[in-house]
Design an enzyme around this catalytic site. Sequence first.
Site, short mmCIF file in Angstrom:
data_model
loop_
_atom_site.label_atom_id
_atom_site.label_comp_id
_atom_site.label_asym_id
_atom_site.label_seq_id
_atom_site.Cartn_x
_atom_site.Cartn_y
_atom_site.Cartn_z
N CYS A 129 32.93 40.45 34.95
CA CYS A 129 33.01 41.90 35.40
C CYS A 129 31.71 42.62 35.24
O CYS A 129 31.11 42.67 34.24
CB CYS A 129 34.06 42.61 34.30
SG CYS A 129 34.42 44.27 34.86
N HIS A 142 39.96 43.58 36.29
CA HIS A 142 39.48 44.97 35.89
C HIS A 142 40.37 45.89 36.53
O HIS A 142 40.69 45.93 37.89
CB HIS A 142 38.10 45.06 36.26
CG HIS A 142 37.82 46.63 35.73
ND1 HIS A 142 37.04 46.75 34.48
CD2 HIS A 142 37.54 47.81 36.67
CE1 HIS A 142 36.68 48.10 34.54
NE2 HIS A 142 37.02 48.65 35.61
N CYS A 143 40.97 46.86 35.82
CA CYS A 143 41.75 47.87 36.34
C CYS A 143 41.24 49.23 36.39
O CYS A 143 40.55 49.74 35.60
CB CYS A 143 43.08 48.09 35.57
SG CYS A 143 44.19 49.51 36.09
N CYS A 149 38.93 46.05 31.79
CA CYS A 149 39.50 44.38 31.83
C CYS A 149 40.66 44.33 31.44
O CYS A 149 40.94 44.80 30.19
CB CYS A 149 38.65 43.69 31.68
SG CYS A 149 37.15 43.66 33.13
N CYS A 157 51.27 50.01 37.62
CA CYS A 157 52.48 50.16 38.03
C CYS A 157 52.79 51.99 37.67
O CYS A 157 52.85 52.24 36.49
CB CYS A 157 53.66 49.80 37.13
SG CYS A 157 55.54 50.04 37.62
#
Length: 340
Positions: A129, A142-143, A149, A157
């Site tokens: 990352c 990774h969000c 991560c 969601c």
Amino acid sequence: MCLIRENSEERKSPCCVVRWLPIFLILAMLVWSYHVLVYQICIQKVEGYVTMGLLMFFYHLLLFMFLWSWFQCICVAPVKIPDQWKISAEDVDRLKRNEGVEGAARILSNASRNLPIATCTNEGQVRYCKTCWIIKPDRAHHCRSCHRCVLKMDHHCPWVVNCVHFHNFKYFILFLFYAEVYCLYLLCVMFYEMYLICGYDITYLKQEHSWNLLQYVVCLIFNIFTLVMSTVSVFNVSRNRTTMESTYSPYFFVGGKNKHGFNMGCRINFRDLLGDKWFLWIVPIFSSRGDGLTFPLAFDRLKEVRTADQRKDDGPTRAQIVKGNMTKLLGLHHATFDYE
């Protein structure tokens, strides 16, 4: 296992109200459904106290399990990845200098030499990352919404304002399951109300109770929506795939691109998620196998099966032959003793 959110300041954004709109929508649906079932049907329409008590008991049980699963999905934050997965400051500087593909491959290979990883990029390099500067564990991504991560990331969601990840994956499946059962139960009770009022006379219901007819339509829409979501999620679990992996197949150092790389068989896949204790399967308590950092591979299981088959084809081993001979001798002795 309850892991409360960390670094809540990182999760703030200018569109905070917009991000929480799905939560308000679910709460509004719950308030409306509670009014319909408890007040309009049970209190106003149902005459027998036994029937009323049974309807309200099962309704509140489903409501409790749904809320429990939902809040677990919301409250359990992604776990911080251990420090041993971090790339050293010297290697970060070298990667930032852009020493080329081969140079980056050497740096990453050296940094990950003691880490249990099986997946790679489509070029066959170690996954890392560039934001967190860590070697990515298998199935981690990774969000951008969580700013970190996430282990075994399924997706971010909006209905839980959180990532669906390793430590709340079971809660999310139960959340969808109880949402579908809740909506189905509400629809069945509403049909029971229709029988009490007009004996399933749709014409009478449309003329005298147009608002009730609209409620049936709304409830049916929620049933279809939750059924589709739960069916897709359960299918992915049966194949041991996340939503991201069902869209983009992962790459492995051995075997290349393979969407079945973590599929250990339907029964094992569900046990990995729900755990070994069957009485905890429907309870929103953490019982999943593993630590979220490493996962069994279908390739390794295939090798075990092939090895076992090969041993069968090679015939009995020396130990098996000795054991068989001893069994025959003991059987002969007992037969002689019985004869005498």
